[in-house]
Design a protein around this motif. Structure first.
Motif, PDB file in Angstrom:
ATOM      1  N   MET A   6      49.004 -89.294  58.488  1.00 50.67           N
ATOM      2  CA  MET A   6      50.293 -88.952  57.907  1.00 50.67           C
ATOM      3  C   MET A   6      51.394 -89.658  58.686  1.00 50.67           C
ATOM      4  SD  MET A   6      51.903 -85.172  57.143  1.00 50.67           S
ATOM      5  CE  MET A   6      51.974 -84.724  58.883  1.00 50.67           C
ATOM      6  N   ALA A   7      52.333 -90.225  57.967  1.00 45.09           N
ATOM      7  CA  ALA A   7      53.436 -90.929  58.610  1.00 45.09           C
ATOM      8  C   ALA A   7      54.275 -89.949  59.412  1.00 45.09           C
ATOM      9  CB  ALA A   7      54.295 -91.609  57.547  1.00 45.09           C
ATOM     10  N   PRO A   8      54.817 -90.391  60.540  1.00 48.59           N
ATOM     11  CA  PRO A   8      55.653 -89.486  61.329  1.00 48.59           C
ATOM     12  C   PRO A   8      56.958 -89.186  60.608  1.00 48.59           C
ATOM     13  CG  PRO A   8      55.809 -91.713  62.190  1.00 48.59           C
ATOM     14  CD  PRO A   8      54.741 -91.732  61.126  1.00 48.59           C
ATOM     15  N   LEU A   9      57.623 -88.156  61.060  1.00 48.40           N
ATOM     16  CA  LEU A   9      58.975 -87.876  60.588  1.00 48.40           C
ATOM     17  C   LEU A   9      59.901 -88.991  61.062  1.00 48.40           C
ATOM     18  CD1 LEU A   9      59.226 -84.102  61.593  1.00 48.40           C
ATOM     19  CD2 LEU A   9      58.356 -85.074  59.460  1.00 48.40           C
ATOM     20  N   VAL A  10      61.005 -89.153  60.347  1.00 47.67           N
ATOM     21  CA  VAL A  10      62.011 -90.135  60.746  1.00 47.67           C
ATOM     22  C   VAL A  10      63.341 -89.409  60.891  1.00 47.67           C
ATOM     23  CG1 VAL A  10      63.223 -92.271  60.177  1.00 47.67           C
ATOM     24  CG2 VAL A  10      60.811 -91.987  59.525  1.00 47.67           C
ATOM     25  N   LEU A  11      63.934 -89.502  62.064  1.00 46.33           N
ATOM     26  CA  LEU A  11      65.251 -88.922  62.305  1.00 46.33           C
ATOM     27  C   LEU A  11      66.288 -90.015  62.126  1.00 46.33           C
ATOM     28  CD1 LEU A  11      66.955 -86.477  63.184  1.00 46.33           C
ATOM     29  CD2 LEU A  11      66.715 -87.297  65.547  1.00 46.33           C
ATOM     30  N   HIS A  12      67.109 -89.855  61.108  1.00 40.40           N
ATOM     31  CA  HIS A  12      68.158 -90.833  60.828  1.00 40.40           C
ATOM     32  C   HIS A  12      69.444 -90.369  61.509  1.00 40.40           C
ATOM     33  CE1 HIS A  12      65.814 -93.089  57.851  1.00 40.40           C
ATOM     34  NE2 HIS A  12      65.364 -91.921  57.431  1.00 40.40           N
ATOM     35  N   TYR A  13      69.845 -91.099  62.522  1.00 35.53           N
ATOM     36  CA  TYR A  13      71.095 -90.821  63.216  1.00 35.53           C
ATOM     37  C   TYR A  13      71.493 -92.057  63.997  1.00 35.53           C
ATOM     38  CZ  TYR A  13      74.895 -88.241  65.272  1.00 35.53           C
ATOM     39  OH  TYR A  13      76.150 -87.841  65.619  1.00 35.53           O
ATOM     40  N   PHE A  14      72.725 -92.055  64.464  1.00 32.33           N
ATOM     41  CA  PHE A  14      73.238 -93.169  65.249  1.00 32.33           C
ATOM     42  C   PHE A  14      72.640 -93.145  66.657  1.00 32.33           C
ATOM     43  CE2 PHE A  14      76.672 -91.332  62.586  1.00 32.33           C
ATOM     44  CZ  PHE A  14      76.757 -92.324  61.628  1.00 32.33           C
ATOM     45  N   PRO A  15      72.667 -94.263  67.357  1.00 33.44           N
ATOM     46  CA  PRO A  15      72.200 -94.289  68.758  1.00 33.44           C
ATOM     47  C   PRO A  15      73.258 -93.703  69.690  1.00 33.44           C
ATOM     48  CG  PRO A  15      72.930 -96.464  68.092  1.00 33.44           C
ATOM     49  CD  PRO A  15      73.013 -95.609  66.858  1.00 33.44           C
ATOM     50  N   LEU A  16      73.477 -92.397  69.534  1.00 32.06           N
ATOM     51  CA  LEU A  16      74.503 -91.683  70.279  1.00 32.06           C
ATOM     52  C   LEU A  16      73.927 -90.392  70.840  1.00 32.06           C
ATOM     53  CD1 LEU A  16      77.318 -91.739  67.545  1.00 32.06           C
ATOM     54  CD2 LEU A  16      76.955 -93.445  69.334  1.00 32.06           C
ATOM     55  N   ARG A  17      74.549 -89.878  71.890  1.00 30.57           N
ATOM     56  CA  ARG A  17      74.223 -88.539  72.383  1.00 30.57           C
ATOM     57  C   ARG A  17      75.181 -87.562  71.709  1.00 30.57           C
ATOM     58  NH1 ARG A  17      73.273 -89.384  78.902  1.00 30.57           N
ATOM     59  NH2 ARG A  17      71.739 -91.080  78.732  1.00 30.57           N
ATOM     60  N   SER A  18      74.895 -87.279  70.462  1.00 29.53           N
ATOM     61  CA  SER A  18      75.778 -86.444  69.666  1.00 29.53           C
ATOM     62  C   SER A  18      74.938 -85.517  68.799  1.00 29.53           C
ATOM     63  CB  SER A  18      76.722 -87.340  68.842  1.00 29.53           C
ATOM     64  OG  SER A  18      77.698 -86.581  68.169  1.00 29.53           O
ATOM     65  N   ARG A  19      75.208 -85.429  67.523  1.00 28.51           N
ATOM     66  CA  ARG A  19      74.599 -84.396  66.682  1.00 28.51           C
ATOM     67  C   ARG A  19      73.090 -84.530  66.518  1.00 28.51           C
ATOM     68  NH1 ARG A  19      78.344 -81.220  64.711  1.00 28.51           N
ATOM     69  NH2 ARG A  19      80.488 -81.978  64.828  1.00 28.51           N
ATOM     70  N   GLY A  20      72.546 -85.680  66.814  1.00 29.07           N
ATOM     71  CA  GLY A  20      71.102 -85.830  66.742  1.00 29.07           C
ATOM     72  C   GLY A  20      70.383 -85.499  68.037  1.00 29.07           C
ATOM     73  N   GLU A  21      71.141 -85.290  69.124  1.00 33.63           N
ATOM     74  CA  GLU A  21      70.488 -85.199  70.426  1.00 33.63           C
ATOM     75  C   GLU A  21      69.728 -83.892  70.619  1.00 33.63           C
ATOM     76  OE1 GLU A  21      69.762 -87.575  73.949  1.00 33.63           O
ATOM     77  OE2 GLU A  21      70.313 -87.887  71.850  1.00 33.63           O
ATOM     78  N   ALA A  22      70.299 -82.776  70.203  1.00 32.06           N
ATOM     79  CA  ALA A  22      69.568 -81.508  70.303  1.00 32.06           C
ATOM     80  C   ALA A  22      68.292 -81.563  69.469  1.00 32.06           C
ATOM     81  CB  ALA A  22      70.451 -80.348  69.843  1.00 32.06           C
ATOM     82  N   LEU A  23      68.342 -82.261  68.339  1.00 36.98           N
ATOM     83  CA  LEU A  23      67.148 -82.406  67.499  1.00 36.98           C
ATOM     84  C   LEU A  23      66.094 -83.253  68.201  1.00 36.98           C
ATOM     85  CD1 LEU A  23      68.970 -83.016  64.113  1.00 36.98           C
ATOM     86  CD2 LEU A  23      68.053 -80.859  65.005  1.00 36.98           C
ATOM     87  N   ARG A  24      66.520 -84.276  68.913  1.00 39.19           N
ATOM     88  CA  ARG A  24      65.564 -85.081  69.689  1.00 39.19           C
ATOM     89  C   ARG A  24      64.904 -84.226  70.769  1.00 39.19           C
ATOM     90  NH1 ARG A  24      70.189 -89.220  69.468  1.00 39.19           N
ATOM     91  NH2 ARG A  24      69.546 -90.684  67.831  1.00 39.19           N
ATOM     92  N   PHE A  25      65.713 -83.400  71.454  1.00 39.02           N
ATOM     93  CA  PHE A  25      65.127 -82.487  72.441  1.00 39.02           C
ATOM     94  C   PHE A  25      64.072 -81.595  71.788  1.00 39.02           C
ATOM     95  CE2 PHE A  25      69.304 -82.841  74.873  1.00 39.02           C
ATOM     96  CZ  PHE A  25      68.753 -83.563  75.923  1.00 39.02           C
ATOM     97  N   LEU A  26      64.395 -81.025  70.626  1.00 34.48           N
ATOM     98  CA  LEU A  26      63.475 -80.136  69.919  1.00 34.48           C
ATOM     99  C   LEU A  26      62.196 -80.851  69.515  1.00 34.48           C
ATOM    100  CD1 LEU A  26      65.790 -78.044  67.580  1.00 34.48           C
ATOM    101  CD2 LEU A  26      63.981 -77.113  69.045  1.00 34.48           C
ATOM    102  N   LEU A  27      62.334 -82.040  68.966  1.00 28.87           N
ATOM    103  CA  LEU A  27      61.157 -82.789  68.512  1.00 28.87           C
ATOM    104  C   LEU A  27      60.252 -83.141  69.688  1.00 28.87           C
ATOM    105  CD1 LEU A  27      63.011 -84.997  65.906  1.00 28.87           C
ATOM    106  CD2 LEU A  27      61.153 -83.405  65.362  1.00 28.87           C
ATOM    107  N   HIS A  28      60.843 -83.562  70.783  1.00 27.93           N
ATOM    108  CA  HIS A  28      60.028 -83.872  71.962  1.00 27.93           C
ATOM    109  C   HIS A  28      59.391 -82.604  72.524  1.00 27.93           C
ATOM    110  CE1 HIS A  28      60.717 -88.173  72.500  1.00 27.93           C
ATOM    111  NE2 HIS A  28      61.986 -87.968  72.172  1.00 27.93           N
ATOM    112  N   PHE A  29      60.158 -81.525  72.596  1.00 26.84           N
ATOM    113  CA  PHE A  29      59.647 -80.281  73.160  1.00 26.84           C
ATOM    114  C   PHE A  29      58.445 -79.763  72.374  1.00 26.84           C
ATOM    115  CE2 PHE A  29      59.930 -75.532  73.094  1.00 26.84           C
ATOM    116  CZ  PHE A  29      59.403 -75.325  74.356  1.00 26.84           C
TER     117      PHE A  29
END
Length: 248
Positions: free
Chosen positions: A1-24
């Motif tokens: 199954m293909a991985p999820l794709v998080l569409h966001y800018f390369p910023l420490r902003s609204r996508g960053e908490a989601l990156r923490f969650l996905l890694h965690f």
């Protein structure tokens, strides 16, 4: 199954908490490549803003999570709740002891006025670091640190009744959202607000989240300030290895 794709800018902003969650949660995902800068988004290249990521809304906004079947989940809270549902068996505490309280704490990030002052939202730390050019950031940073940032760490102390914001069993989605906010504050001031204004319980909470192995690994691996790989061009996080040393 293909991985999820998080569409966001390369910023420490609204996508960053989601990156923490996905890694965690150990959720495989890829960073989207269709939107690589705010300028590209505002120019609406290839219709990414007005067609690709509208997701049933009046206008497109990021972040958006693309699922393995190609369907799209818009809005950061909805994405966080999706991650929590998908990982409920292995991480049953992600919505906290009270999901309603957890949602309220997540949304406190954007509240204006904040739950503790009328001086602007917690979220203003993101544009100061990632969006505003250096001149504007220099004008905004001192008032933000003096009022909102100090208020934030004190307010967090009032919310902590256990090891985590969501309860004693493990970190909730709100823990990652507000950890992101404090982490950006630490990037702005070198950790001064956390060290000097935060209650001991908040300092311990921050260290607890930062010390989670998956979180620690991501903090080490993510693009560093001054690398020109994070932040909009001309911002302090884009230009300087240690923004705290060049800000008033």
């Amino acid at each position: 199954m293909a991985p999820l794709v998080l569409h966001y800018f390369p910023l420490r902003s609204r996508g960053e908490a989601l990156r923490f969650l996905l890694h965690f949660t150990g959720t495989p995902f890829a960073e989207g490549t269709e939107v690589t800068s705010l300028g590209q988004w505002m120019r609406d290249e290839n219709g990414v803003r007005t067609k690709r990521f509208v997701c049933g809304r009046d206008k497109g906004a990021l972040p958006v999570l693309e699922l393995a079947d190609g369907s799209l989940v818009p809005d950061s809270l909805a994405i966080a709740e999706h991650i929590a549902r998908e990982n409920a068996a292995s991480h049953p505490y992600l919505m906290g002891d009270s999901p309603d309280v957890t949602r309220r704490l997540w949304l406190a990030f954007d509240a204006d006025p904040t739950p503790f002052s009328t001086d602007g939202s917690i979220a203003m730390v993101d544009p100061i670091l990632n969006f505003f050019d250096e001149k504007v950031a220099r004008e905004r940073v001192a008032p933000y640190l003096e009022t909102t940032a100090k208020g934030l760490v004190k307010w967090l102390g009032e919310q902590l009744g256990a090891d985590y914001l969501g309860g004693s069993h493990g970190p909730s989605i709100a823990d990652f959202q507000l950890f992101h906010a404090v982490n950006n504050v630490c990037t702005l001031d070198g950790g001064k607000t956390l060290a000097e204004a935060a209650p001991e319980a908040v300092r311990e909470w921050y260290a607890r989240i930062a010390g989670i192995p998956e979180v620690a690994a991501y903090l080490e691996a993510r693009p560093k300030p001054g690398s020109k790989e994070v932040g909009n061009e001309g911002t302090i996080i884009f230009k300087y290895e240690d923004p705290s040393k060049v800000l008033p």
